[in-house]
Structures are given as C-alpha cells and as structure tokens.
Design a protein around this motif. Sequence first.
Motif, short mmCIF file in Angstrom:
data_model
loop_
_atom_site.label_atom_id
_atom_site.label_comp_id
_atom_site.label_asym_id
_atom_site.label_seq_id
_atom_site.Cartn_x
_atom_site.Cartn_y
_atom_site.Cartn_z
N ASP A 1 -2.64 -3.27 5.66
CA ASP A 1 -3.07 -2.31 4.65
C ASP A 1 -4.03 -1.29 5.27
N VAL A 2 -4.03 -0.11 4.68
CA VAL A 2 -4.86 0.98 5.20
C VAL A 2 -5.75 1.49 4.08
N LYS A 3 -7.03 1.64 4.36
CA LYS A 3 -7.98 2.22 3.41
C LYS A 3 -8.04 3.73 3.64
N LEU A 4 -7.64 4.48 2.63
CA LEU A 4 -7.56 5.94 2.77
C LEU A 4 -8.95 6.53 2.99
N PRO A 5 -9.16 7.22 4.09
CA PRO A 5 -10.49 7.80 4.37
C PRO A 5 -10.74 9.04 3.51
N ALA B 1 -2.77 10.99 12.20
CA ALA B 1 -1.93 10.57 13.32
C ALA B 1 -2.30 9.17 13.79
N THR B 2 -3.51 8.73 13.47
CA THR B 2 -3.97 7.38 13.85
C THR B 2 -3.75 6.36 12.74
N LEU B 3 -3.29 6.81 11.59
CA LEU B 3 -3.10 5.91 10.45
C LEU B 3 -1.61 5.69 10.20
N ASP B 4 -1.30 4.51 9.71
CA ASP B 4 0.09 4.19 9.40
C ASP B 4 0.40 4.65 7.97
N LEU B 5 0.27 5.97 7.74
CA LEU B 5 0.50 6.57 6.42
C LEU B 5 1.32 7.84 6.56
N LYS B 6 2.12 8.11 5.55
CA LYS B 6 2.86 9.37 5.50
C LYS B 6 2.09 10.34 4.61
N TYR B 7 2.25 11.64 4.85
CA TYR B 7 1.50 12.61 4.04
C TYR B 7 2.27 13.93 3.94
N ALA B 8 1.84 14.72 2.95
CA ALA B 8 2.39 16.06 2.77
C ALA B 8 1.23 17.00 2.47
N LEU B 9 1.20 18.16 3.12
CA LEU B 9 0.18 19.17 2.88
C LEU B 9 0.64 20.12 1.79
N LYS C 1 -6.91 8.95 -4.46
CA LYS C 1 -8.25 9.34 -4.06
C LYS C 1 -8.70 8.56 -2.83
N ALA C 2 -9.76 9.07 -2.23
CA ALA C 2 -10.31 8.44 -1.03
C ALA C 2 -10.75 7.01 -1.32
N HIS C 3 -10.70 6.16 -0.29
CA HIS C 3 -11.12 4.75 -0.33
C HIS C 3 -10.12 3.85 -1.06
N THR C 4 -8.96 4.40 -1.44
CA THR C 4 -7.91 3.57 -2.04
C THR C 4 -7.23 2.77 -0.93
N VAL C 5 -6.99 1.47 -1.18
CA VAL C 5 -6.31 0.62 -0.20
C VAL C 5 -4.81 0.75 -0.41
N LEU C 6 -4.11 1.14 0.64
CA LEU C 6 -2.67 1.40 0.57
C LEU C 6 -1.91 0.50 1.53
N SER C 7 -0.68 0.22 1.16
CA SER C 7 0.18 -0.53 2.08
C SER C 7 0.62 0.39 3.22
N ALA C 8 0.91 -0.19 4.33
CA ALA C 8 1.36 0.59 5.49
C ALA C 8 2.59 1.39 5.13
N SER D 1 2.60 4.02 3.19
CA SER D 1 2.48 4.68 1.88
C SER D 1 2.37 6.19 2.05
N PHE D 2 2.66 6.92 0.95
CA PHE D 2 2.69 8.38 0.97
C PHE D 2 1.43 8.94 0.33
N VAL D 3 0.84 9.96 0.95
CA VAL D 3 -0.39 10.59 0.47
C VAL D 3 -0.18 12.10 0.34
N LYS D 4 -0.60 12.66 -0.80
CA LYS D 4 -0.57 14.11 -1.00
C LYS D 4 -1.92 14.70 -0.61
N ILE D 5 -1.92 15.66 0.27
CA ILE D 5 -3.16 16.30 0.75
C ILE D 5 -3.16 17.75 0.28
#
Length: 217
Positions: free
Chosen positions: A63-67, A82-90, A113-120, A122-126
């Motif tokens: 699991d990854v804690k979203l910074p 690039a150091t996190l096992d997360l996918k994202y879109a700008l 939101k920040a500090h949410t614990v996500l599974s490896a 997972s997708f994040v909207k930035i």
Amino acid sequence: MTAKASKLDKFIKAADKLVESKGVSKLTKTIDKTLDIAGNAIGAAADVTNHQLDEHNKRHQSDVKLPDIIGLSIDQAKELFATLDLKYALLASEPDASFATAKADTIVSTVPKAHTVLSAGSFVKIYYVDAEVIEVSQSIVLKQENRKRVRKEAAKAIAAKIGRGTAMGASTVIKATTNVTKNISRPSKTEKSRKEIKATIIDGPSTADESTNNEGK
C-alpha cells in the motif's frame, strides 16, 4: 472444658478432615485442568490473531500513502510519482477566486486527498493551474470586489437619502408647529369684533349721560 472451647475443637477437627478428604483434591485437580484449558484457548486465540495480522500485512505491504503535493510544481510532482507505485493524470483546474494568487504550473489539489492510503497501482487525479487559469481567477476576484463596492455605495446613498428625508420631515413639523402656535396666540377676527362690540356697549351709557347733562344745563 467450657461449652465454647468444645465447639471450637469440633470445628477445627471438621476443617482438617475436609482438607484431607478426596473431594478437595478432586476439586483442586479440576481447577488445574480448567486453567490448562483456558491457557490453551488463550494461546490458540493469540495464534489466530497473529496469523490474521500476518495475512493483513502481506495483503497491504505494498500500500502507498499519498503524499501532500499541493504547492509543488508539475515537474516536482512528476519526479515524486516516479518513485511511487501509483498511476496519475494531470488535469487543469477550473478558475476560482482562491487561485488568484497562485503560481503558474503548480499543483492545487488531488483526488483522493493527501495522506489517503491506496493500494499499489491505484489512480490519482492531480489538478494544477496555469497562467490562463490564474488570469481568469483574478478577473473573478475583481468582479467580486466591484460588486461589493457597488453595494456599499448603494447602501450609503440610501442611508443619506433617508437622513435627508428625516431632516426635511423634522423641518416641516417645526414649521407647522410654529404656525399653529402663532395662530393660537393671534386673536381671531371674531374675537376682535367682540372686543369692539364690548367697547361700544361700554361707551354708550357715558355718551347718553353727557347729552342729558347738556340738556339740563
């Protein structure tokens, strides 16, 4: 030997027999067995709990804690992800008054939101703001300030109008009161005629007396 001493001796002897009897030893053995069973049950429960914790840790060890990346530039956010096992879109954010003072090409929010614990994986909207978004956001702020200024000026105008109306109303009341006072203090035409009639009546007899006196002479 007194009766009390005799009763005490009998009680002590009975207690000694009870301790030495088989019933007490059996009860002791039963208690020991119960404690052993309880101890084994507690140990088994602890083993189950530890196993569950191990399984949970295995499932969530990736699991990854979203910074918190708000305020970072787009390039800094890319380097971090690039150091996190997360996918994202700008994504470009919609203009808003809160972005009027933001810096161009900076991150303003994320979903989740920040500090949410996500599974490896997972997708994040930035969301970020660019120069165009900031410009429109500044125009929104100017419009809001203009509306506030217009409202204040309108409120002042209404207050001044009410003040003038109150002053004019008070002046009218004063004038009316003065006129009424003058009319009350000033004798009316009827009162004047009454005074003249009264004076004529008073002068009448004296004139008649004078004519009578002249005739007598």
